[in-house]
Design an enzyme around this catalytic site. Sequence first.
Site, PDB file in Angstrom:
ATOM      1  N   ASP A 146       0.860  -1.192   0.000  1.00  0.00           N
ATOM      2  CA  ASP A 146       0.000   0.000   0.000  1.00  0.00           C
ATOM      3  C   ASP A 146       0.895   1.240   0.000  1.00  0.00           C
ATOM      4  O   ASP A 146       1.550   1.548   0.996  1.00  0.00           O
ATOM      5  CB  ASP A 146      -0.883  -0.035   1.250  1.00  0.00           C
ATOM      6  CG  ASP A 146      -1.808   1.166   1.383  1.00  0.00           C
ATOM      7  OD1 ASP A 146      -1.624   2.160   0.650  1.00  0.00           O
ATOM      8  OD2 ASP A 146      -2.714   1.119   2.230  1.00  0.00           O
ATOM      9  N   MET A 147       0.908   1.943  -1.138  1.00  0.00           N
ATOM     10  CA  MET A 147       1.761   3.118  -1.295  1.00  0.00           C
ATOM     11  C   MET A 147       0.903   4.375  -1.421  1.00  0.00           C
ATOM     12  O   MET A 147       0.188   4.567  -2.413  1.00  0.00           O
ATOM     13  CB  MET A 147       2.641   2.962  -2.534  1.00  0.00           C
ATOM     14  CG  MET A 147       3.604   1.790  -2.482  1.00  0.00           C
ATOM     15  SD  MET A 147       4.765   1.835  -1.082  1.00  0.00           S
ATOM     16  CE  MET A 147       5.651   3.356  -1.410  1.00  0.00           C
ATOM     17  N   GLU A 148       0.983   5.218  -0.410  1.00  0.00           N
ATOM     18  CA  GLU A 148       0.285   6.505  -0.397  1.00  0.00           C
ATOM     19  C   GLU A 148       0.978   7.409   0.618  1.00  0.00           C
ATOM     20  O   GLU A 148       1.675   6.942   1.505  1.00  0.00           O
ATOM     21  CB  GLU A 148      -1.191   6.326  -0.053  1.00  0.00           C
ATOM     22  CG  GLU A 148      -1.446   5.542   1.239  1.00  0.00           C
ATOM     23  CD  GLU A 148      -2.918   5.215   1.442  1.00  0.00           C
ATOM     24  OE1 GLU A 148      -3.723   6.175   1.522  1.00  0.00           O
ATOM     25  OE2 GLU A 148      -3.264   4.019   1.527  1.00  0.00           O
ATOM     26  N   TRP A 149       0.810   8.706   0.463  1.00  0.00           N
ATOM     27  CA  TRP A 149       1.368   9.621   1.447  1.00  0.00           C
ATOM     28  C   TRP A 149       0.612   9.474   2.755  1.00  0.00           C
ATOM     29  O   TRP A 149      -0.589   9.224   2.762  1.00  0.00           O
ATOM     30  CB  TRP A 149       1.285  11.059   0.952  1.00  0.00           C
ATOM     31  CG  TRP A 149       2.076  11.342  -0.290  1.00  0.00           C
ATOM     32  CD1 TRP A 149       1.609  11.907  -1.441  1.00  0.00           C
ATOM     33  CD2 TRP A 149       3.479  11.124  -0.509  1.00  0.00           C
ATOM     34  NE1 TRP A 149       2.617  12.036  -2.364  1.00  0.00           N
ATOM     35  CE2 TRP A 149       3.777  11.564  -1.831  1.00  0.00           C
ATOM     36  CE3 TRP A 149       4.513  10.589   0.257  1.00  0.00           C
ATOM     37  CZ2 TRP A 149       5.048  11.492  -2.382  1.00  0.00           C
ATOM     38  CZ3 TRP A 149       5.776  10.512  -0.298  1.00  0.00           C
ATOM     39  CH2 TRP A 149       6.047  10.963  -1.587  1.00  0.00           C
TER      40      TRP A 149
END
Length: 264
Positions: A146-149
């Site tokens: 899961d890649m998000e800021w």
Amino acid sequence: MKGVRHILTSACLLLLVSCGGGGRDVPPADPGVLFAPNFRDADPVDFPTPRPSSFPVHGIDAARFQNTVDWNVARANGVNFAFLKATEGGDLLDPKFKDHWRGAGRAGVWRGAYHFYYFCTPPEVQARWFISNVPRVSGSLPPVLDMEWNPFSPTCATVRPPAAEVRRQMRVWLRIVEAHYGQRPILYTTPDFYRENGLGRFRGYDFWLRSTAEHLRDSYPGQGWRFWQYSATGLIPGVSGEVDLNAFNGSREDWNDWVIRRAR
């Protein structure tokens, strides 16, 4: 005989749902046995075609916010798969992961685990933390990165490496996790993170994309996808409160083929 076996499998799964499923994991033997979604949305969006409702296979993702889930009831109401939050960074375990993992398994739901990435911890540490908490068992969907800021972390909110460094760290995590589980992970992301970090450069990965306000073709122009997270306000019998809704990109036959290829 094939048709008879399919009918018997369907009957057994229906009996499993109605009777509670016992105490052991029951990985679905036939991914072709699917339940139609009986979902509602507290804040629905009128998407252009193809709408999420046009896809036949639906599921959810769940974390600590879904405090109570009756997985048998949820399964009977169209939760055919579930991605479950397992870990964050290098030392955080979602407090509901073990319960959700066991419950989904006992109900015969296709399940996978996801890791929420932090940029203040080395990717090797994060990969080992995920591996130490997520079982390697048969019938599992691929692990998810899961890649998000993360604007809410007191330590990592302002840590935003350049795009090339983001992709380098992702590749380290992906390589370690794939070697352990024997499955190429799925990439989950959001429109802004995808755009700012050039995630379209990742080839050969299944993408799980969030887009709850506009169609994926507008949020991620030209990007192929396997799963679409189309709502954060879903309402499903058996699930307490609101939950994320997801659609699989394909027909029932496509789902069957994908699970045969990608589930361990």
